[in-house]
Design a protein around this motif. Structure first.
Motif, PDB file in Angstrom:
ATOM      1  N   ASP A 192     -12.053  -0.396   9.229  1.00  0.00           N
ATOM      2  CA  ASP A 192     -12.792   0.797   9.641  1.00  0.00           C
ATOM      3  C   ASP A 192     -12.908   0.944  11.147  1.00  0.00           C
ATOM      4  N   GLU A 194     -11.046   0.480  15.280  1.00  0.00           N
ATOM      5  CA  GLU A 194      -9.777   0.789  15.932  1.00  0.00           C
ATOM      6  C   GLU A 194      -8.768  -0.345  15.751  1.00  0.00           C
ATOM      7  N   LYS A 196      -7.560  -3.153  13.130  1.00  0.00           N
ATOM      8  CA  LYS A 196      -7.639  -3.505  11.711  1.00  0.00           C
ATOM      9  C   LYS A 196      -7.471  -5.022  11.570  1.00  0.00           C
ATOM     10  N   GLN A 209      -2.488  -1.883   1.832  1.00  0.00           N
ATOM     11  CA  GLN A 209      -3.101  -0.877   2.700  1.00  0.00           C
ATOM     12  C   GLN A 209      -2.104   0.212   3.061  1.00  0.00           C
ATOM     13  N   TYR A 213      -1.513   5.209   1.196  1.00  0.00           N
ATOM     14  CA  TYR A 213      -1.453   6.540   1.805  1.00  0.00           C
ATOM     15  C   TYR A 213      -0.246   7.310   1.269  1.00  0.00           C
ATOM     16  N   ASN A 216       2.852   7.850   3.529  1.00  0.00           N
ATOM     17  CA  ASN A 216       3.784   6.768   3.822  1.00  0.00           C
ATOM     18  C   ASN A 216       4.852   6.644   2.742  1.00  0.00           C
ATOM     19  N   ASN A 236      -4.468   3.405  15.242  1.00  0.00           N
ATOM     20  CA  ASN A 236      -5.424   4.453  14.891  1.00  0.00           C
ATOM     21  C   ASN A 236      -5.375   4.775  13.412  1.00  0.00           C
ATOM     22  N   SER A 237      -4.182   4.692  12.842  1.00  0.00           N
ATOM     23  CA  SER A 237      -4.005   5.019  11.435  1.00  0.00           C
ATOM     24  C   SER A 237      -2.837   4.220  10.868  1.00  0.00           C
ATOM     25  N   PHE A 238      -2.952   3.828   9.607  1.00  0.00           N
ATOM     26  CA  PHE A 238      -1.863   3.133   8.941  1.00  0.00           C
ATOM     27  C   PHE A 238      -0.690   4.062   8.646  1.00  0.00           C
ATOM     28  N   THR A 239      -0.850   5.347   8.901  1.00  0.00           N
ATOM     29  CA  THR A 239       0.254   6.285   8.703  1.00  0.00           C
ATOM     30  C   THR A 239       1.090   6.477   9.966  1.00  0.00           C
ATOM     31  N   ASP A 240       0.636   5.921  11.081  1.00  0.00           N
ATOM     32  CA  ASP A 240       1.396   5.986  12.328  1.00  0.00           C
ATOM     33  C   ASP A 240       2.366   4.804  12.355  1.00  0.00           C
TER      34      ASP A 240
END
Length: 272
Positions: A192, A194, A196, A209, A213, A216, A236-240
């Motif tokens: 949760d 910046e 992980k 994880q 999403y 992904n 910032n995000s696991f999708t980046d």
């Protein structure tokens, strides 16, 4: 597990039925979505059966449930505020398919993932018996009904394929130096902030994880690392994925594009 699965299956039959809508307390989950005409509600001979689907219902959390009406002698199943994609998954008993395992061969994928619907199924009470033997027979019947009916009502075809060539991301080690071995802290995952953090967990927890999403591609672990790991990943995000690859480099890890035969669930719009 089979009992729970087939019980939930009975919640998802979709047949469009024209009835008059009613204004209801949106927080009363026991109140039917639609109101029948008096003649319909009388239900002579225990024959009343129908299902309806409506749009998003404001003020209601997603919920699946059932109730019985002793007056009309009916059993009610309902599903409130769920997507078309989830309707198809449930109809095919695919509770363990992740969102990024679904292939949407449709004109507007967002409509299947994001648009929410309310569904209600009314059946004669006599169809829902409470003996263990009859329940099993009912669930088998409902399961087949969902598989046959839901895709037709949505104008799609559905198919689970256990081995399908898919463009995916493969998690690999870039060298033999062990930079991820745990120091033995308490086992936990904190995602949760910046940065992980993964403390003393299998490396599959990172893969889980990433696979959570729908944005992904599927991620496959090919590190062959058997021990517990510690990771601190500043993303910032696991999708980046670009940022994620940079964050994994100090640990001797990388995500490589590849094609693998993986399990998928394909939803295809029928040609009109």
């Amino acid at each position: 597990m089979r009992t729970i699965k087939f019980c939930l299956m009975a919640l998802l039959c979709l047949m469009y039925f024209s009835v008059a809508a009613q204004t209801v307390n949106t927080l009363n989950y026991k109140t039917p979505l639609f109101k029948l005409d008096p003649e319909q509600a009388e239900n002579k001979g225990d024959y009343l059966r129908y299902s309806v689907i409506s749009g998003y219902r404001a003020g209601v959390d997603p919920r699946i449930g059932s109730s019985e009406d002793s007056v009309s002698k009916t059993h009610r199943f309902y599903m409130l505020n769920y997507s078309r994609m989830q309707l198809c998954l449930n109809a095919y008993s695919e509770f363990f398919i992740r969102p990024n395992q679904v292939i949407l061969n449709v004109k507007d994928p967002a409509m299947y993932r994001k648009n929410l619907y309310c569904y209600e199924l009314i059946t004669p009470g006599s169809m829902y018996h409470h003996t263990a033997e009859k329940k099993r027979a009912d669930w088998d019947c409902w399961y087949q009904l969902m598989k046959d009916d839901v895709p037709v009502r949505l104008g799609v075809s559905c198919k689970r394929i256990d081995k399908y060539p898919v463009k995916c991301l493969v998690l690999v080690r870039t060298d033999s130096k062990d930079r991820i071995k745990t120091k033995g802290a308490e086992s936990k995952v904190l995602v949760d902030s910046e940065v992980k953090h993964f403390y003393n967990v299998p490396i599959r927890r990172l893969v889980e994880q990433l696979n959570a999403y729908p944005e992904n591609p599927q991620v496959v672990d090919e590190t062959q690392y058997k021990g517990m790991v510690d990771l601190a990943i500043p993303v910032n995000s696991f999708t980046d994925i670009k940022q994620l690859r940079l964050a994994l480099q100090p640990y001797g890890l990388d995500l490589k594009e590849a094609v693998r035969e993986l399990k998928v669930f394909v939803i295809t719009e029928n040609k009109k």
